[in-house]
Design a protein around this motif. Structure first.
Motif, PDB file in Angstrom:
ATOM      1  N   GLN A   1      38.592   6.081  30.286  1.00  0.00           N
ATOM      2  CA  GLN A   1      40.001   6.173  30.607  1.00  0.00           C
ATOM      3  C   GLN A   1      40.772   6.700  29.398  1.00  0.00           C
ATOM      4  O   GLN A   1      40.524   6.292  28.269  1.00  0.00           O
ATOM      5  CB  GLN A   1      40.494   4.763  30.963  1.00  0.00           C
ATOM      6  CG  GLN A   1      41.719   4.756  31.799  1.00  0.00           C
ATOM      7  CD  GLN A   1      42.130   3.340  32.142  1.00  0.00           C
ATOM      8  OE1 GLN A   1      41.357   2.386  31.977  1.00  0.00           O
ATOM      9  NE2 GLN A   1      43.350   3.197  32.601  1.00  0.00           N
ATOM     10  N   ILE A   2      41.684   7.602  29.686  1.00  0.00           N
ATOM     11  CA  ILE A   2      42.555   8.092  28.620  1.00  0.00           C
ATOM     12  C   ILE A   2      43.950   7.648  28.980  1.00  0.00           C
ATOM     13  O   ILE A   2      44.403   7.865  30.100  1.00  0.00           O
ATOM     14  CB  ILE A   2      42.498   9.616  28.522  1.00  0.00           C
ATOM     15  CG1 ILE A   2      41.099  10.048  28.131  1.00  0.00           C
ATOM     16  CG2 ILE A   2      43.490  10.131  27.500  1.00  0.00           C
ATOM     17  CD1 ILE A   2      40.873  11.503  28.376  1.00  0.00           C
ATOM     18  N   ASP A   3      44.621   7.001  28.040  1.00  0.00           N
ATOM     19  CA  ASP A   3      45.901   6.407  28.375  1.00  0.00           C
ATOM     20  C   ASP A   3      47.000   6.975  27.479  1.00  0.00           C
ATOM     21  O   ASP A   3      47.033   6.721  26.281  1.00  0.00           O
ATOM     22  CB  ASP A   3      45.790   4.881  28.222  1.00  0.00           C
ATOM     23  CG  ASP A   3      47.052   4.200  28.698  1.00  0.00           C
ATOM     24  OD1 ASP A   3      47.727   4.784  29.556  1.00  0.00           O
ATOM     25  OD2 ASP A   3      47.345   3.115  28.189  1.00  0.00           O
TER      26      ASP A   3
ATOM     27  N   GLY B   1      48.380   6.774  21.812  1.00  0.00           N
ATOM     28  CA  GLY B   1      47.604   6.724  23.044  1.00  0.00           C
ATOM     29  C   GLY B   1      46.264   6.067  22.813  1.00  0.00           C
ATOM     30  O   GLY B   1      45.908   5.748  21.676  1.00  0.00           O
ATOM     31  N   LYS B   2      45.568   5.831  23.898  1.00  0.00           N
ATOM     32  CA  LYS B   2      44.322   5.086  23.820  1.00  0.00           C
ATOM     33  C   LYS B   2      43.219   5.795  24.570  1.00  0.00           C
ATOM     34  O   LYS B   2      43.458   6.451  25.582  1.00  0.00           O
ATOM     35  CB  LYS B   2      44.515   3.707  24.437  1.00  0.00           C
ATOM     36  CG  LYS B   2      44.767   2.627  23.411  1.00  0.00           C
ATOM     37  CD  LYS B   2      44.626   1.273  24.053  1.00  0.00           C
ATOM     38  CE  LYS B   2      45.970   0.621  24.256  1.00  0.00           C
ATOM     39  NZ  LYS B   2      45.965  -0.568  25.067  1.00  0.00           N
ATOM     40  N   ILE B   3      42.001   5.650  24.080  1.00  0.00           N
ATOM     41  CA  ILE B   3      40.836   6.100  24.824  1.00  0.00           C
ATOM     42  C   ILE B   3      39.960   4.872  25.037  1.00  0.00           C
ATOM     43  O   ILE B   3      39.590   4.193  24.071  1.00  0.00           O
ATOM     44  CB  ILE B   3      40.059   7.196  24.080  1.00  0.00           C
ATOM     45  CG1 ILE B   3      40.934   8.443  23.943  1.00  0.00           C
ATOM     46  CG2 ILE B   3      38.779   7.533  24.808  1.00  0.00           C
ATOM     47  CD1 ILE B   3      40.334   9.514  23.098  1.00  0.00           C
TER      48      ILE B   3
ATOM     49  N   ILE C   1      49.323  12.317  28.229  1.00  0.00           N
ATOM     50  CA  ILE C   1      48.544  12.528  29.442  1.00  0.00           C
ATOM     51  C   ILE C   1      47.601  11.350  29.651  1.00  0.00           C
ATOM     52  O   ILE C   1      47.145  10.728  28.690  1.00  0.00           O
ATOM     53  CB  ILE C   1      47.737  13.846  29.414  1.00  0.00           C
ATOM     54  CG1 ILE C   1      46.692  13.841  28.308  1.00  0.00           C
ATOM     55  CG2 ILE C   1      48.652  15.035  29.257  1.00  0.00           C
ATOM     56  CD1 ILE C   1      45.703  14.959  28.458  1.00  0.00           C
ATOM     57  N   SER C   2      47.368  11.040  30.895  1.00  0.00           N
ATOM     58  CA  SER C   2      46.461   9.949  31.236  1.00  0.00           C
ATOM     59  C   SER C   2      45.434  10.466  32.231  1.00  0.00           C
ATOM     60  O   SER C   2      45.773  11.215  33.142  1.00  0.00           O
ATOM     61  CB  SER C   2      47.224   8.791  31.867  1.00  0.00           C
ATOM     62  OG  SER C   2      48.243   8.363  30.998  1.00  0.00           O
ATOM     63  N   MET C   3      44.192  10.079  32.044  1.00  0.00           N
ATOM     64  CA  MET C   3      43.133  10.493  32.966  1.00  0.00           C
ATOM     65  C   MET C   3      42.194   9.323  33.169  1.00  0.00           C
ATOM     66  O   MET C   3      42.074   8.454  32.303  1.00  0.00           O
ATOM     67  CB  MET C   3      42.321  11.653  32.392  1.00  0.00           C
ATOM     68  CG  MET C   3      43.027  12.977  32.360  1.00  0.00           C
ATOM     69  SD  MET C   3      41.947  14.236  31.670  1.00  0.00           S
ATOM     70  CE  MET C   3      41.318  14.980  33.145  1.00  0.00           C
ATOM     71  N   GLU C   4      41.511   9.353  34.307  1.00  0.00           N
ATOM     72  CA  GLU C   4      40.487   8.350  34.546  1.00  0.00           C
ATOM     73  C   GLU C   4      39.213   9.068  34.950  1.00  0.00           C
ATOM     74  O   GLU C   4      39.255  10.000  35.748  1.00  0.00           O
ATOM     75  CB  GLU C   4      40.939   7.398  35.656  1.00  0.00           C
ATOM     76  CG  GLU C   4      41.978   6.418  35.162  1.00  0.00           C
ATOM     77  CD  GLU C   4      42.611   5.631  36.279  1.00  0.00           C
ATOM     78  OE1 GLU C   4      42.263   5.896  37.460  1.00  0.00           O
ATOM     79  OE2 GLU C   4      43.458   4.782  35.994  1.00  0.00           O
ATOM     80  N   PHE C   5      38.113   8.630  34.381  1.00  0.00           N
ATOM     81  CA  PHE C   5      36.843   9.291  34.671  1.00  0.00           C
ATOM     82  C   PHE C   5      35.917   8.335  35.401  1.00  0.00           C
ATOM     83  O   PHE C   5      35.795   7.178  35.025  1.00  0.00           O
ATOM     84  CB  PHE C   5      36.159   9.729  33.383  1.00  0.00           C
ATOM     85  CG  PHE C   5      36.918  10.777  32.627  1.00  0.00           C
ATOM     86  CD1 PHE C   5      36.726  12.118  32.902  1.00  0.00           C
ATOM     87  CD2 PHE C   5      37.834  10.413  31.654  1.00  0.00           C
ATOM     88  CE1 PHE C   5      37.422  13.086  32.208  1.00  0.00           C
ATOM     89  CE2 PHE C   5      38.540  11.373  30.965  1.00  0.00           C
ATOM     90  CZ  PHE C   5      38.331  12.703  31.233  1.00  0.00           C
ATOM     91  N   GLU C   6      35.269   8.860  36.432  1.00  0.00           N
ATOM     92  CA  GLU C   6      34.216   8.086  37.071  1.00  0.00           C
ATOM     93  C   GLU C   6      32.887   8.745  36.751  1.00  0.00           C
ATOM     94  O   GLU C   6      32.813   9.940  36.498  1.00  0.00           O
ATOM     95  CB  GLU C   6      34.423   8.055  38.587  1.00  0.00           C
ATOM     96  CG  GLU C   6      35.344   6.940  39.010  1.00  0.00           C
ATOM     97  CD  GLU C   6      35.713   7.083  40.466  1.00  0.00           C
ATOM     98  OE1 GLU C   6      34.802   7.255  41.295  1.00  0.00           O
ATOM     99  OE2 GLU C   6      36.923   7.059  40.754  1.00  0.00           O
ATOM    100  N   LYS C   7      31.845   7.942  36.773  1.00  0.00           N
ATOM    101  CA  LYS C   7      30.538   8.440  36.383  1.00  0.00           C
ATOM    102  C   LYS C   7      30.039   9.514  37.343  1.00  0.00           C
ATOM    103  O   LYS C   7      30.204   9.404  38.552  1.00  0.00           O
ATOM    104  CB  LYS C   7      29.542   7.287  36.359  1.00  0.00           C
ATOM    105  CG  LYS C   7      28.578   7.406  35.216  1.00  0.00           C
ATOM    106  CD  LYS C   7      27.828   6.105  35.016  1.00  0.00           C
ATOM    107  CE  LYS C   7      27.009   6.207  33.757  1.00  0.00           C
ATOM    108  NZ  LYS C   7      26.534   4.927  33.314  1.00  0.00           N
ATOM    109  N   GLY C   8      29.469  10.566  36.778  1.00  0.00           N
ATOM    110  CA  GLY C   8      28.813  11.568  37.606  1.00  0.00           C
ATOM    111  C   GLY C   8      29.736  12.557  38.275  1.00  0.00           C
ATOM    112  O   GLY C   8      29.303  13.326  39.118  1.00  0.00           O
TER     113      GLY C   8
END
Lengths: 301, 314
Positions: free
Chosen positions: B4-6, B68-70, B32-39
């Motif tokens: 997750q990028i916050d 920001g946070k990772i 910017i914020s992003m969320e990653f799911e596996k695969g």
């Protein structure tokens, strides 16, 4: 047979020449540099072998008034000076001293300058700022004058002290050049890639960046070497170089300060002057061949 | 949630004036914020200079993050990124745009591929050699490539070596910074399909940075459109392509060239329409400083930047 030779040719054409191949081709094309290189190697080898195995310094520096200003001939190959001392022997020993000092200074300043330059260029930021201000300080002070002051202050100094004193003022130039190259090289993508692949900074600096700067480092070292021979000679000429009892090229050249010697006893100063001239020219020719090999736009071969 | 990028921000100071003080900031990446799911593959699209590469580089630790946070596998790794030997650094790797300059010209392929292996995995020399052979086999290169130098390969081969190096330590996330934009079209397809194959095989998560919408559509399940360091729209590939909400996205999509001569005039008319629409509604979509508004949801997965006043309209 024909097919074999064809294969060989196509192999050479497919891979661009690298490293020593380029340097070799450059020397083949530039005959002057080739002759200079061979000459330097032979002269250096001769000087060191003679100086360490066959010539006794004390014997050469023994004053014998009967041979005062003896002309070149059977007893003395290149004549004798006002103390009746063999010019040829002094020339060889002087050349050995000059070369040793030049080699010592070149090695010390190159190692130190390259390390400092690479660290400045790679890290940048405040490290670079601080070290560059120190380098600016060293470059602005008149080095020759300070070397003379040091030599005068130190009561009993040897060849090694002289090497250290000269080195103290010669490294900033190298560090500055290396820094400017490392600055641009450190921004390249392969350095970024190495960072993401977990390689630590010092390995990146010395195993990744330094080999890519090797050509410029070789060139710089060679040309510095020529300059460093000059520094020792200048100091001895001015009377602040090696102790007076040690033969030196500068001392021999300084005999020419006396108008009588300059006009009548040419053998006292001319060989040393010619030796310095030819040595410097030859090293510069070699250095320029290296420089052309390092820069594809200037290559002859 | 895998990663997750916050509210990531990367600002560069602009220095000037008499005392070389900081007088302004360049907002390269501005929240910017992003969320990653596996695969899954995530696309990051935008014009040049909008901060896509900076985003990628700051995630992997090549750029300093302003704020920001990772969060990676439930752990805050924001400050660990620059610690080169951490597990985070092993699990996240990068494919560079220019594969030629991303490889040290003085090193042989075997040393290039061995670099991450030596740093992250403690293998014996035999195992290391085996792993290098394995990697070369994965990217479809002959074993004798090991002894060659990078300049002896073509662009596509070099990019595949770059991929081999990136997957050498079995990473979980790969940031691909315009991996194919330096290649010609036939080789692009080859490299992209190859990247898809290894993604399926090893369950990799991609952050695919590109300015080429076609490439992103082919590769990614989820697309974020970036403009001036902020997201203007983010959603599933289908949502972005079929139901674009933001005028910038619409403009970007209308700019995709189509080779068919049929309908050429209509397409041109539409492009002109979109452009006039863009000029007219510019004030509605960007605030008075030209900054992109915050994201508001359209559907559960589809977000668009919109001003608080027109939020209701959507």
């Amino acid at each position: 047979m024909v097919s074999v030779s064809n294969d060989k040719n196509s192999n050479i054409a497919s891979s661009p020449p690298t490293g020593f191949q380029v340097i070799f081709r450059e020397f083949i094309k530039d005959k002057l540099a080739l002759v200079s290189l061979i000459g330097i190697i032979l002269v250096t080898a001769y000087v060191f072998i003679m100086a360490y195995l066959f010539i006794n310094v004390d014997e050469i520096m023994r004053v014998s008034l009967r041979d005062k200003y003896a002309a070149p001939g059977e007893k003395f190959l290149l004549g004798a000076d006002q103390g009746g001392r063999d010019i040829f022997g002094q020339l060889v020993i002087g050349a050995k001293n000059s070369l040793e000092i030049a080699i010592g200074v070149t090695i010390i300043t190159s190692i130190f300058g390259i390390i400092v330059g690479l660290i400045c260029g790679y890290f940048g930021g405040w490290i670079d700022n601080i070290i560059m201000r120190i380098i600016d300080f060293f470059i602005t002070i008149p080095s020759l004058m300070l070397i003379i002051v040091f030599v005068t202050i130190i009561p009993k100094y040897s060849q090694y002290d002289l090497v250290l004193i000269i080195s103290l003022f010669a490294w900033p130039g190298i560090a500055r050049l290396v820094r400017s190259k490392a600055l641009s090289e450190g921004k390249r993508d392969y350095v970024n890639a190495s960072k993401t692949l977990g390689t630590n900074d010092f390995i990146i600096i010395f195993r990744e960046i330094m080999p890519n700067l090797s050509s410029i480092l070789i060139v710089e070292t060679t040309l510095n070497f020529a300059g460093n021979i000059g520094i020792e000679t200048v100091l001895s000429y001015l009377g602040f170089g090696l102790p007076p009892s040690t033969p030196s090229l500068g001392t021999l050249v300084s005999y020419a300060n006396n108008p009588l010697i300059l006009q009548q006893y040419w053998w006292c100063w001319l060989p040393a002057a010619l030796f310095i001239l030819i040595m410097m020219l030859a090293i510069n020719f070699v250095g320029q061949a290296f420089r052309r090999a390092a820069d594809a736009r200037q290559r002859l071969g | 949630m895998f990663m997750q990028i916050d509210n990531l921000k990367v600002h560069y100071p602009v220095r000037g004036g008499f005392f070389n003080r900081v007088i302004d900031h360049v907002h390269a990446v501005d929240g910017i914020s992003m969320e990653f799911e596996k695969g899954k593959a995530y696309g990051l699209v935008g014009e040049s200079g909008c901060g896509k590469s900076t985003t990628g580089k700051s995630i992997i630790g090549l750029e300093k993050i302003t704020s920001g946070k990772i969060i990676y596998e439930g752990e805050d790794v924001t400050n660990k990124r620059r610690d080169r030997k951490s597990a985070y650094n092993r699990d996240i790797q990068m494919i560079f745009q220019d594969s030629h300059s991303a490889m040290n010209p003085r090193k042989r392929v075997q040393d290039i591929l061995a670099e991450p292996i030596r740093n992250f995995l403690s293998l014996s020399p035999q195992e290391e050699r085996k792993r290098i052979n394995e990697l070369l086999a994965i990217v479809g290169m002959p074993e004798d490539a090991k002894l060659k130098y990078p300049h002896e390969f073509s662009g596509g081969q070099k990019q595949r070596l770059g991929i081999a190096r990136a997957i050498a330590t079995n990473p979980k996330v790969i940031i691909a910074d315009e991996p194919v934009s330096a290649l010609d079209l036939s080789v692009q397809a080859q490299v992209l399909n190859f990247m898809k194959d290894i993604q399926n095989e090893y369950g990799l998560t991609y952050l695919f940075i590109s300015h080429d919408l076609g490439v992103v559509k082919h590769m990614c399940e989820h697309i974020s459109i970036m403009y001036k360091g902020r997201f203007v729209e983010t959603g599933n590939t289908k949502e972005i392509f079929e139901n674009p909400q933001h005028i910038y996205t619409k403009r970007l999509l209308s700019a995709i060239p189509e080779v068919s001569p049929i309908g050429r005039i209509e397409r041109k008319r539409e492009r002109v329409n979109v452009e006039t629409h863009y000029q007219k509604e510019h004030n509605l979509s960007f605030d008075e400083k030209g900054r992109v508004f915050d994201l508001v949801p359209v559907t559960e997965t589809h977000f668009v930047a919109a001003s608080p006043t027109i939020k209701e309209v959507i």
